[in-house]
Design an enzyme around this catalytic site. Structure first.
Site, PDB file in Angstrom:
ATOM      1  N   GLU A  34       3.544   7.410   4.697  1.00  0.00           N
ATOM      2  CA  GLU A  34       3.513   6.308   5.488  1.00  0.00           C
ATOM      3  C   GLU A  34       4.342   6.530   6.907  1.00  0.00           C
ATOM      4  O   GLU A  34       5.227   7.136   6.583  1.00  0.00           O
ATOM      5  CB  GLU A  34       4.190   4.865   5.002  1.00  0.00           C
ATOM      6  CG  GLU A  34       4.471   3.735   5.736  1.00  0.00           C
ATOM      7  CD  GLU A  34       3.256   3.256   6.515  1.00  0.00           C
ATOM      8  OE1 GLU A  34       2.328   3.112   5.886  1.00  0.00           O
ATOM      9  OE2 GLU A  34       3.363   3.121   7.799  1.00  0.00           O
ATOM     10  N   GLY A  39       4.127  -1.855   3.926  1.00  0.00           N
ATOM     11  CA  GLY A  39       3.586  -2.926   4.197  1.00  0.00           C
ATOM     12  C   GLY A  39       2.409  -3.238   5.205  1.00  0.00           C
ATOM     13  O   GLY A  39       1.413  -4.019   5.165  1.00  0.00           O
ATOM     14  N   GLY A  40       2.459  -2.184   6.107  1.00  0.00           N
ATOM     15  CA  GLY A  40       1.457  -2.139   7.153  1.00  0.00           C
ATOM     16  C   GLY A  40       1.422  -3.438   8.126  1.00  0.00           C
ATOM     17  O   GLY A  40       2.242  -4.383   8.186  1.00  0.00           O
ATOM     18  N   THR A  41       0.253  -3.811   8.535  1.00  0.00           N
ATOM     19  CA  THR A  41       0.057  -4.953   9.634  1.00  0.00           C
ATOM     20  C   THR A  41       0.239  -6.160   8.940  1.00  0.00           C
ATOM     21  O   THR A  41       1.019  -7.248   9.476  1.00  0.00           O
ATOM     22  CB  THR A  41      -1.439  -4.857  10.010  1.00  0.00           C
ATOM     23  OG1 THR A  41      -1.782  -3.479  10.436  1.00  0.00           O
ATOM     24  CG2 THR A  41      -1.709  -5.865  11.197  1.00  0.00           C
ATOM     25  N   CYS A  42      -0.067  -6.536   7.675  1.00  0.00           N
ATOM     26  CA  CYS A  42       0.080  -7.861   7.307  1.00  0.00           C
ATOM     27  C   CYS A  42       1.264  -8.261   7.077  1.00  0.00           C
ATOM     28  O   CYS A  42       1.717  -9.369   7.617  1.00  0.00           O
ATOM     29  CB  CYS A  42      -0.750  -8.071   5.729  1.00  0.00           C
ATOM     30  SG  CYS A  42      -0.828  -9.614   5.090  1.00  0.00           S
ATOM     31  N   HIS A 441      -7.712 -37.095  -7.364  1.00  0.00           N
ATOM     32  CA  HIS A 441      -7.710 -37.875  -6.329  1.00  0.00           C
ATOM     33  C   HIS A 441      -6.192 -38.000  -6.018  1.00  0.00           C
ATOM     34  O   HIS A 441      -5.376 -38.213  -7.116  1.00  0.00           O
ATOM     35  CB  HIS A 441      -8.231 -39.270  -6.683  1.00  0.00           C
ATOM     36  CG  HIS A 441      -7.736 -40.201  -5.638  1.00  0.00           C
ATOM     37  ND1 HIS A 441      -8.456 -40.304  -4.388  1.00  0.00           N
ATOM     38  CD2 HIS A 441      -7.008 -41.399  -5.614  1.00  0.00           C
ATOM     39  CE1 HIS A 441      -8.077 -41.450  -3.619  1.00  0.00           C
ATOM     40  NE2 HIS A 441      -7.113 -41.659  -4.210  1.00  0.00           N
TER      41      HIS A 441
HETATM   42  C1  LIG Z   1      -1.733 -11.323  14.034  1.00  0.00           C
HETATM   43  C2  LIG Z   1      -2.388 -11.122  12.942  1.00  0.00           C
HETATM   44  C3  LIG Z   1      -2.614 -12.040  11.954  1.00  0.00           C
HETATM   45  C4  LIG Z   1      -3.353 -11.888  10.695  1.00  0.00           C
HETATM   46  N1  LIG Z   1      -3.318 -12.851   9.653  1.00  0.00           N
HETATM   47  C5  LIG Z   1      -4.185 -12.524   8.604  1.00  0.00           C
HETATM   48  C6  LIG Z   1      -4.210 -13.545   7.735  1.00  0.00           C
HETATM   49  O1  LIG Z   1      -3.789 -14.674   7.809  1.00  0.00           O
HETATM   50  N2  LIG Z   1      -4.968 -13.160   6.580  1.00  0.00           N
HETATM   51  C7  LIG Z   1      -5.638 -12.020   6.396  1.00  0.00           C
HETATM   52  O2  LIG Z   1      -6.242 -11.969   5.418  1.00  0.00           O
HETATM   53  N3  LIG Z   1      -5.444 -11.151   7.368  1.00  0.00           N
HETATM   54  C8  LIG Z   1      -4.865 -11.365   8.497  1.00  0.00           C
HETATM   55  N4  LIG Z   1      -4.576 -10.392   9.488  1.00  0.00           N
HETATM   56  C9  LIG Z   1      -5.301  -9.049   9.063  1.00  0.00           C
HETATM   57  C10 LIG Z   1      -4.643  -8.230   8.256  1.00  0.00           C
HETATM   58  O3  LIG Z   1      -3.274  -8.076   8.731  1.00  0.00           O
HETATM   59  C11 LIG Z   1      -5.071  -6.914   8.221  1.00  0.00           C
HETATM   60  O4  LIG Z   1      -6.678  -7.328   7.628  1.00  0.00           O
HETATM   61  C12 LIG Z   1      -4.472  -6.086   6.770  1.00  0.00           C
HETATM   62  O5  LIG Z   1      -3.287  -5.756   7.175  1.00  0.00           O
HETATM   63  C13 LIG Z   1      -5.354  -4.638   6.837  1.00  0.00           C
HETATM   64  O6  LIG Z   1      -4.582  -3.899   5.770  1.00  0.00           O
HETATM   65  P1  LIG Z   1      -4.821  -2.583   5.693  1.00  0.00           P
HETATM   66  O7  LIG Z   1      -4.254  -1.953   4.353  1.00  0.00           O
HETATM   67  O8  LIG Z   1      -6.322  -2.081   6.135  1.00  0.00           O
HETATM   68  O9  LIG Z   1      -3.992  -1.790   7.021  1.00  0.00           O
HETATM   69  P2  LIG Z   1      -2.621  -2.116   7.386  1.00  0.00           P
HETATM   70  O10 LIG Z   1      -2.022  -3.239   6.817  1.00  0.00           O
HETATM   71  O11 LIG Z   1      -2.808  -2.027   8.928  1.00  0.00           O
HETATM   72  O12 LIG Z   1      -1.722  -0.630   6.875  1.00  0.00           O
HETATM   73  C14 LIG Z   1      -1.927   0.829   7.477  1.00  0.00           C
HETATM   74  C15 LIG Z   1      -0.837   1.451   7.204  1.00  0.00           C
HETATM   75  O13 LIG Z   1      -1.238   2.785   7.528  1.00  0.00           O
HETATM   76  C16 LIG Z   1      -0.292   3.352   8.155  1.00  0.00           C
HETATM   77  N5  LIG Z   1      -0.716   4.456   9.013  1.00  0.00           N
HETATM   78  C17 LIG Z   1      -1.736   4.480   9.932  1.00  0.00           C
HETATM   79  N6  LIG Z   1      -1.950   5.809  10.307  1.00  0.00           N
HETATM   80  C18 LIG Z   1      -1.327   6.585   9.621  1.00  0.00           C
HETATM   81  C19 LIG Z   1      -1.321   7.991   9.356  1.00  0.00           C
HETATM   82  N7  LIG Z   1      -1.827   8.956  10.204  1.00  0.00           N
HETATM   83  N8  LIG Z   1      -0.201   8.601   8.643  1.00  0.00           N
HETATM   84  C20 LIG Z   1       0.589   7.685   7.895  1.00  0.00           C
HETATM   85  N9  LIG Z   1       0.217   6.625   7.962  1.00  0.00           N
HETATM   86  C21 LIG Z   1      -0.398   5.855   8.729  1.00  0.00           C
HETATM   87  C22 LIG Z   1       0.333   2.412   9.159  1.00  0.00           C
HETATM   88  O14 LIG Z   1       1.504   2.566   9.464  1.00  0.00           O
HETATM   89  C23 LIG Z   1       0.142   0.973   8.338  1.00  0.00           C
HETATM   90  O15 LIG Z   1       1.277   0.679   7.583  1.00  0.00           O
HETATM   91  C24 LIG Z   1      -3.897 -10.335  10.483  1.00  0.00           C
HETATM   92  C25 LIG Z   1      -3.909  -9.582  11.529  1.00  0.00           C
HETATM   93  C26 LIG Z   1      -3.126  -9.966  12.743  1.00  0.00           C
HETATM   94  C27 LIG Z   1      -3.215  -8.834  13.723  1.00  0.00           C
END
Ligand SMILES: Cc1cc2nc3c(=O)[nH]c(=O)nc-3n(C[C@H](O)[C@H](O)[C@H](O)COP(=O)(O)OP(=O)(O)OC[C@H]3O[C@@H](n4cnc5c(N)ncnc54)[C@H](O)[C@@H]3O)c2cc1C
Length: 459
Positions: A34, A39-42, A441
């Site tokens: 990582e 936990g990434g984006t979510c 209901h």
């Molecule tokens: C504002 C916003 C609100 C959202 N709300 C919702 C919602 O309510 N419900 C929903 O279902 N979805 C929602 N989403 C979408 C959701 O966040 C994403 O679909 C989800 O996080 C995707 O998960 P993922 O595992 O594909 O990637 P991510 O969660 O993005 O995780 C990818 C990880 O990989 C790491 N990484 C990247 N490149 C490298 C590398 N080269 N080397 C090592 N690590 C790396 C990153 O740092 C990150 O931690 C929302 C998105 C945004 C932007």
């Protein structure tokens, strides 16, 4: 010398950690890499902080409407934006540390912090460490797309990540992009007290949805005083003494909007440009998404891609489902495929939009004979009792197979109520199963059988 593992997982988003859990349980030695926040984006800049902020905004909205419910608040409502921001940051922090703790305590899992780049189809470099494995799983997600619009390099702009640091109420927030991410921020900041203008290039908001849904959403937003400028064909940014001037060039109205801050919410791009995919020979499409087959395998044997980076889903639940598909196929002898997935999602304005399956316009384009039922929320007891009657529900049925093929529920509790329909679609059973169920209901869901009892042939 490279360190050898049974499997390498790149990215601790919504699929990687769970997959690492299943792989290690099956006895494999796994490296999980990582580069930034567990936990990434979510967890950090997406679902969790935004839904926490939406909850604060809802509390403010209800407090302002307190008198409608006979509640006396004793003065105007004000917002402590520092506390609002801290509350969201705490929710993210707790989830992030819990994912990290889980991974670090996972037996047979080596957690490596740093940026991963492919060196070959079976090896990955993180700084000075070279790792190799016969199975590599990519879960690198995406980031905000910053379009190359005129002036974008000249003014400070916010994205879904940087706006989470904002611990004050912007005077006038201009949101460029009238879709899922932009509209959530637009409504929450309006409720926090900002003046808000949404600028959308297309002819209507959330143009992927049906026109009646776009209209319903526009009505909800304008009822709260959010200005919406559609048909903004040539958007550009420039500095202004009050903050930023956004040129909208709309067909109607003023050609510019002056804001104190601007949020760019015009889509996402995959984190695949700095991953060394070419060294491994892994193919991407024209938009940078990793090409995968129906079982999420890339064109290179032994390499899979999960989550947002494969372009097959843009949600936490689709990323998690990618993990489930890969784990079931590799470890349980199953044959699960992405094409078996029925897509459902929500748009978290208030009231939220719950969606599943096709839109009405997609259904009509398919040429199938359709039955369609709708009901305004003004005719749903639960909504009336709650004093939240904006929106409507719509269910689309294939007249031939009697299967529900799509639904939109724009309503209080719409994100939950849609699941009755999601379940029936997944069970692949006729709509009459749901029509004859006995719901509780008073709920929003109890009106779904009523809608199904009143389906009309699409004209
Ligand atoms: C504002 C916003 C609100 C959202 N709300 C919702 C919602 O309510 N419900 C929903 O279902 N979805 C929602 N989403 C979408 C959701 O966040 C994403 O679909 C989800 O996080 C995707 O998960 P993922 O595992 O594909 O990637 P991510 O969660 O993005 O995780 C990818 C990880 O990989 C790491 N990484 C990247 N490149 C490298 C590398 N080269 N080397 C090592 N690590 C790396 C990153 O740092 C990150 O931690 C929302 C998105 C945004 C932007």
């Amino acid at each position: 010398m490279s360190k050898h593992f049974d499997a390498i997982v790149i990215g601790a988003g919504q699929a990687g950690p769970s997959l690492a859990g299943r792989l290690t349980q099956s006895g494999m030695k796994v490296a999980l890499i990582e580069r930034k926040l567990f936990g990434g984006t979510c967890v950090n800049t997406g679902c969790m902080p935004t839904k926490t902020l939406v909850a604060s905004a809802y509390a403010a909205h209800l407090a302002r409407r307190a008198a409608d419910y006979g509640v006396v608040t004793g003065g105007p409502i004000s917002i402590d934006m520092k506390r609002v921001q801290e509350r969201a940051a705490t929710v993210s922090f707790n989830a992030r540390t819990s994912v990290e703790k889980w991974l670090r305590s996972m037996e047979n899992c080596t957690v490596i912090q740093g940026h991963a780049r492919f060196e070959s189809a079976s090896s990955v470099r993180v700084d000075d460490q070279l790792l190799s494995a016969s199975r590599i799983f990519i879960n690198v997600g995406g980031r905000a797309h910053v379009p190359n619009m005129p002036g974008v390099r000249d003014v400070p702009y916010l994205t879904n990540s940087s706006i989470l640091q904002v611990d004050f109420v912007p005077k006038h927030l201009v949101v460029v992009g009238g879709s899922y991410v932009g509209l959530e921020f637009a409504q929450m900041f309006r409720r926090f007290g900002s003046q808000v203008t949404v600028v959308e290039q297309g002819e209507r908001l959330v143009s992927r949805e049906d026109e009646d849904v776009s209209r319903g959403i526009a009505e909800i937003l304008s009822s709260e005083g959010i200005a919406v400028r559609t048909h903004a064909q040539c958007i550009s940014l420039a500095g202004h003494e009050q903050g930023v001037e956004v040129h909208v060039s709309c067909k109607q109205g003023e050609p510019t909007v002056i804001g104190s801050h601007v949020l760019l919410a015009v889509g996402r791009r995959a984190n695949t440009d700095d991953l060394g995919l070419d060294r491994a020979g892994i193919e991407v499409d024209t938009r940078g998404y990793i090409k995968v087959d129906d079982r999420l395998a890339t064109n290179v044997p032994g390499v899979w891609a999960m989550g947002d980076c494969n372009g097959r889903g843009a949600f936490t639940h689709t990323a998690y489902n990618d993990f489930e598909i890969i784990a079931a196929n590799l470890l349980d002898g199953a044959d699960r495929r992405v094409s078996q997935r029925i897509l459902a999602y929500a748009l978290y304005i208030d009231p939220p939009l719950g969606r599943v399956g096709v839109t009405e316009s997609q259904a009509r384009a398919s040429g199938k004979k359709l039955l369609i039922g709708t009901r305004p929320m003004t005719r749903v007891g639960r909504a009336v009792e709650k004093g939240e009657t904006q929106g409507f529900m719509k269910v689309i049925v294939d007249a031939g197979s009697k299967r529900i093929i799509g639904a939109s529920i724009l309503s209080v509790g719409g994100d939950e109520a849609i699941h009755g329909i999601v379940d029936v679609m997944n069970a692949d059973t006729p709509y009459t199963t749901l029509q004859w169920a006995v719901p509780i209901h008073p709920t929003v869901s109890e009106l779904i059988p009523t809608v199904l009892g009143d389906l009309k042939p699409a004209t």
